[in-house]
Scaffold this motif. Structure first.
Motif, mmCIF file in Angstrom:
data_model
loop_
_atom_site.group_PDB
_atom_site.id
_atom_site.type_symbol
_atom_site.label_atom_id
_atom_site.label_comp_id
_atom_site.label_asym_id
_atom_site.label_seq_id
_atom_site.Cartn_x
_atom_site.Cartn_y
_atom_site.Cartn_z
ATOM 1 N N UNK A 56 0.816 -1.209 0.000
ATOM 2 C CA UNK A 56 0.000 0.000 0.000
ATOM 3 C C UNK A 56 0.848 1.256 0.000
ATOM 4 N N UNK A 57 1.918 1.233 0.778
ATOM 5 C CA UNK A 57 2.818 2.394 0.848
ATOM 6 C C UNK A 57 3.519 2.627 -0.494
ATOM 7 N N UNK A 58 3.899 1.542 -1.144
ATOM 8 C CA UNK A 58 4.555 1.661 -2.454
ATOM 9 C C UNK A 58 3.579 2.226 -3.482
ATOM 10 N N UNK A 59 2.349 1.736 -3.445
ATOM 11 C CA UNK A 59 1.321 2.263 -4.362
ATOM 12 C C UNK A 59 1.115 3.758 -4.111
ATOM 13 N N UNK A 60 1.128 4.148 -2.837
ATOM 14 C CA UNK A 60 0.984 5.556 -2.500
ATOM 15 C C UNK A 60 2.147 6.389 -3.013
ATOM 16 N N UNK A 61 3.349 5.814 -2.926
ATOM 17 C CA UNK A 61 4.534 6.522 -3.429
ATOM 18 C C UNK A 61 4.378 6.833 -4.914
ATOM 19 N N UNK A 62 3.801 5.895 -5.654
ATOM 20 C CA UNK A 62 3.599 6.093 -7.089
ATOM 21 C C UNK A 62 2.288 6.814 -7.404
ATOM 22 N N UNK A 63 1.598 7.253 -6.367
ATOM 23 C CA UNK A 63 0.323 7.952 -6.497
ATOM 24 C C UNK A 63 -0.741 7.103 -7.176
ATOM 25 N N UNK A 64 -0.628 5.798 -6.996
ATOM 26 C CA UNK A 64 -1.660 4.876 -7.471
ATOM 27 C C UNK A 64 -2.671 4.704 -6.328
ATOM 28 N N UNK A 65 -3.527 5.698 -6.190
ATOM 29 C CA UNK A 65 -4.378 5.765 -5.005
ATOM 30 C C UNK A 65 -5.381 4.624 -4.918
ATOM 31 N N UNK A 66 -5.891 4.173 -6.050
ATOM 32 C CA UNK A 66 -6.831 3.046 -6.022
ATOM 33 C C UNK A 66 -6.152 1.785 -5.500
ATOM 34 N N UNK A 67 -4.926 1.550 -5.943
ATOM 35 C CA UNK A 67 -4.176 0.378 -5.459
ATOM 36 C C UNK A 67 -3.884 0.516 -3.966
ATOM 37 N N UNK A 68 -3.482 1.708 -3.554
ATOM 38 C CA UNK A 68 -3.193 1.942 -2.132
ATOM 39 C C UNK A 68 -4.441 1.687 -1.294
ATOM 40 N N UNK A 69 -5.577 2.173 -1.753
ATOM 41 C CA UNK A 69 -6.839 1.971 -1.029
ATOM 42 C C UNK A 69 -7.203 0.495 -0.957
ATOM 43 N N UNK A 70 -6.924 -0.230 -2.020
ATOM 44 C CA UNK A 70 -7.201 -1.675 -2.051
ATOM 45 C C UNK A 70 -6.435 -2.377 -0.932
#
Length: 226
Positions: A56-70
């Motif tokens: 989730x943190x990695x997804x957030x780093x890449x601003x992939x917010x949907x993935x981070x939320x998942x």
């Protein structure tokens, strides 16, 4: 017997070594390498919450917010008593709202606020969630819930938990409303107590970018560097 012990050691140490390797990659900001290993760990053990959190943190780093939320949603369901999971979920949702059109963003406000509030309920000493709520109440227009009063209430809560955070938060609110002299007083007090990179940076930025006082900024920097 020796061979059995050796094989047993490999079995129990392998996943831990993989996790440590991925964690080291993450700390070194080699996110793609970390992501590949964490994904493999989660595939073998879907209940490895720490690996899921890193994803989730990695997804957030890449601003992939949907993935981070998942990923953060998974964490909340797996452990609904962990404050950080709600805080991170609220943060990712807030960033998604920021990137969305106004009508979509408006529909997210309640969930964002609730997530941060839940984090505080679960951990009454959660500083970051209070900072997030301060920012939320500052950024929102009054018609949809923005409130300087509410922002100040959370700043007061921060002051009880951490005097430096309380002063920085009050200074931040003053700065947001262009009360730069008042902001300077609060940042100065925070820096006198904390004398940290964070307190220095807030005061330095105020001098340089808002008060346009290069002399004060330079003097502060020289003193801090000593």
């Amino acid at each position: 017997m020796a061979l059995f012990c050796y094989l047993f050691f490999i079995v129990i140490s392998g996943p831990e070594n993989d996790f440590q390797k991925a964690e080291n990659y993450f700390k070194a900001e080699k996110y793609e390498l970390a992501k590949t290993i964490f994904e493999s760990i989660v595939k073998e053990n879907p209940k490895n919450l720490k690996a899921i959190e890193y994803l989730g943190d990695i997804a957030g780093h890449y601003q992939n917010w949907d993935d981070a939320l998942f990923f953060y949603e998974k964490l909340k369901k797996a452990n609904p008593n962990e404050a950080d999971y709600f805080y991170k979920y609220g943060g990712a949702l807030g960033m998604k709202a920021k990137d969305s059109n106004k009508f979509v963003a408006l529909g997210m406000i309640g969930a964002i606020r609730t997530s941060f509030e839940k984090a505080i309920i679960l951990n009454p000493k959660h500083l970051e969630a209070r900072w997030a709520l301060i920012e939320l109440y500052l950024q929102l227009p009054g018609i949809v819930g923005g409130s300087e009063k509410k922002a100040n209430e959370y700043a007061a809560q921060l002051a009880k938990l951490s005097p430096v955070d309380g002063l920085l938060a009050t200074g931040h609110i003053d700065e947001y409303f262009n009360r730069f002299q008042s902001a300077e007083k609060n940042y100065l007090k925070a820096h006198e107590i904390g004398n940290s990179k964070t307190t220095f940076q807030k005061l330095y930025n105020l001098y340089l970018n808002k008060l346009k006082d290069k002399a004060k900024a330079t003097k502060l920097k020289e003193k801090f560097n000593k």
